[in-house]
Design a protein around this motif. Structure first.
Motif, PDB file in Angstrom:
ATOM      1  N   PHE A 177      14.059  44.868  33.222  1.00  0.00           N
ATOM      2  CA  PHE A 177      15.357  45.656  33.066  1.00  0.00           C
ATOM      3  C   PHE A 177      16.161  44.646  32.245  1.00  0.00           C
ATOM      4  O   PHE A 177      16.231  43.562  32.154  1.00  0.00           O
ATOM      5  CB  PHE A 177      16.040  45.928  34.368  1.00  0.00           C
ATOM      6  N   ALA A 181      19.436  43.441  35.274  1.00  0.00           N
ATOM      7  CA  ALA A 181      19.964  44.371  36.101  1.00  0.00           C
ATOM      8  C   ALA A 181      20.346  44.164  37.417  1.00  0.00           C
ATOM      9  O   ALA A 181      19.821  43.985  38.319  1.00  0.00           O
ATOM     10  CB  ALA A 181      18.800  45.483  36.303  1.00  0.00           C
ATOM     11  N   VAL A 184      20.552  48.565  40.310  1.00  0.00           N
ATOM     12  CA  VAL A 184      20.479  49.870  39.791  1.00  0.00           C
ATOM     13  C   VAL A 184      21.032  50.892  40.750  1.00  0.00           C
ATOM     14  O   VAL A 184      21.242  50.932  41.925  1.00  0.00           O
ATOM     15  CB  VAL A 184      18.806  49.914  39.973  1.00  0.00           C
ATOM     16  N   CYS A 309      10.938  46.851  44.812  1.00  0.00           N
ATOM     17  CA  CYS A 309      10.119  45.778  44.318  1.00  0.00           C
ATOM     18  C   CYS A 309       8.578  46.040  43.775  1.00  0.00           C
ATOM     19  O   CYS A 309       8.330  47.181  44.002  1.00  0.00           O
ATOM     20  CB  CYS A 309       9.755  44.801  45.456  1.00  0.00           C
ATOM     21  N   ALA A 313       8.933  44.072  37.711  1.00  0.00           N
ATOM     22  CA  ALA A 313      10.682  43.714  37.872  1.00  0.00           C
ATOM     23  C   ALA A 313      10.679  42.851  39.258  1.00  0.00           C
ATOM     24  O   ALA A 313      11.922  42.365  39.167  1.00  0.00           O
ATOM     25  CB  ALA A 313      11.214  45.088  38.079  1.00  0.00           C
ATOM     26  N   THR A 316      14.627  44.234  42.604  1.00  0.00           N
ATOM     27  CA  THR A 316      15.711  45.089  42.129  1.00  0.00           C
ATOM     28  C   THR A 316      16.569  45.430  42.978  1.00  0.00           C
ATOM     29  O   THR A 316      15.985  46.415  43.795  1.00  0.00           O
ATOM     30  CB  THR A 316      15.018  46.092  41.078  1.00  0.00           C
TER      31      THR A 316
END
Length: 365
Positions: A177, A181, A184, A309, A313, A316
């Protein structure tokens, strides 16, 4: 080196590798999935002959006949894993054996020829070795490996193909991201399902992701970052995002994640976080979690954190959840302490900064 006792990889040097200065410029800020390395791996399969012709060669286009099976019947699977730069400049793979097992399971579900796990692992090792200069350094950076397999038999007719092409390509990546991020916002899909009982939810096949794109586009139109899917049967139970598993942290410290159950992809990051949470003494429950319960727990404060997860990423945090009927905040709307600790513990193992009690890391050089 050989992936099994009978096959030896043929290494073919590229005639035009990227200049070191140009490569260094790209690695300063590679983004995700846009910067590709010099080489790739290919291995072919033919019924009656088996797997053959393993090669490491210059990355380039694939030439396919218009009647190639994958273009019509979607026999295709893939994986995603990373090679991480270590503190001393070396590199390591993280749980590649788990990716190899899942790849073989996906192949069986899609009626494709399973690739021996040893060949999968050797293909990844070979590519990382030849593309070692493409592994970026820095927080969130890695060499992302994309092994995939397609049906290459030329025919029109609904049946499993008799020929396949396995490939591995690599991409130098930064954070998934933009900006990392901090948290989110999720859009809860009311009209679309990711997978149903008896379907391909546990296989990592392109069709699952294609089916999620219309819902993801809806999420973006609504000002959200990602879509979260509910179960197909009752449209009540939280399952997963388009490409990540979900976790919930309760006020008593209990960690909850939806059970796999045949419709949810068995994420390797998911499994790793469950193990690390248990190692840390947390109470972990794999159980169904209803959408209305998620909302009630968030509004009452019983739910302290939620996070997604996946390999790309890693972890997150989820700060806000919306659809046409509701809009609520999870915790303080930002990253949580538990998700932060779990992410740090995982990343430290991946980068060789912490002990690896479960033997997850394979040092390559």
């Amino acid at each position: 080196m050989s992936g099994d006792s009978t096959l030896v990889f043929k290494n073919e040097p590229s005639e035009a590798p990227m200049a070191a200065a140009d490569r260094a410029s790209l690695l300063v800020n590679p983004g995700f999935g846009k910067v590709f390395t010099d080489y790739m791996v290919t291995i072919r399969y033919k019924e009656g002959q088996g797997w053959h012709e393993p090669r490491v060669h210059a990355r380039g286009p694939i030439q396919l006949d218009p009647a190639t099976a994958v273009l019509h019947y979607a026999q295709e699977i893939f994986e995603g894993l990373k090679a991480y730069r270590q503190e001393d400049g070396g590199a390591a793979l993280f749980r590649a054996d788990a990716n190899a097992r899942r790849f073989a399971e996906s192949a069986r579900r899609m009626a494709m020829a399973p690739l021996p796990e040893s060949l999968f692992l050797e293909a990844c090792r070979q590519l990382v070795s030849v593309d070692r200069d493409w592994i970026p350094s820095g927080e969130g950076a890695a060499l992302y490996l994309r092994p995939f397999m397609i049906a290459t038999e030329v025919f029109l007719g609904v049946k499993p193909a008799s020929e396949y092409l396995f490939m591995v390509i690599a991409s130098s990546v930064g954070a998934y991201f933009k900006g990392g991020a901090s948290a989110v916002t999720l859009w809860v899909s009311q009209d679309y399902s990711r997978a149903g009982p008896g379907g391909t939810g546990t296989a990592k096949c392109g069709g699952n992701y294609a089916a999620s794109l219309v819902a993801q586009a809806e999420a973006i139109r609504e000002g959200c970052d990602q879509v979260v899917f509910l179960d197909a049967a009752e449209h009540r139970w939280v399952e997963e995002l388009g490409g990540m598993n979900m976790f919930f942290v309760m006020e008593d410290g209990t960690l909850i994640t939806p059970p796999l159950g045949g419709t949810i992809l068995p994420g390797i990051t998911r499994d790793s976080l469950l193990t690390l949470a248990r190692d840390a003494g947390m109470t972990v429950r794999e159980e169904r979690y209803a959408m209305d319960q998620w909302r009630a727990d968030a509004e009452s404060g019983r739910l302290r954190e939620a996070f997604a997860c996946g390999t790309a990423a890693v972890v997150t945090p989820v700060g806000r959840v919306r659809n046409a009927e509701f809009d609520f905040t999870v915790g303080n709307g930002g990253p949580g302490l538990v998700s932060g600790r779990l992410k740090d513990a995982l990343v430290d193992i991946q980068r060789g900064l912490a002990p690896d009690p479960h033997g997850w890391v394979e040092r390559l050089f």
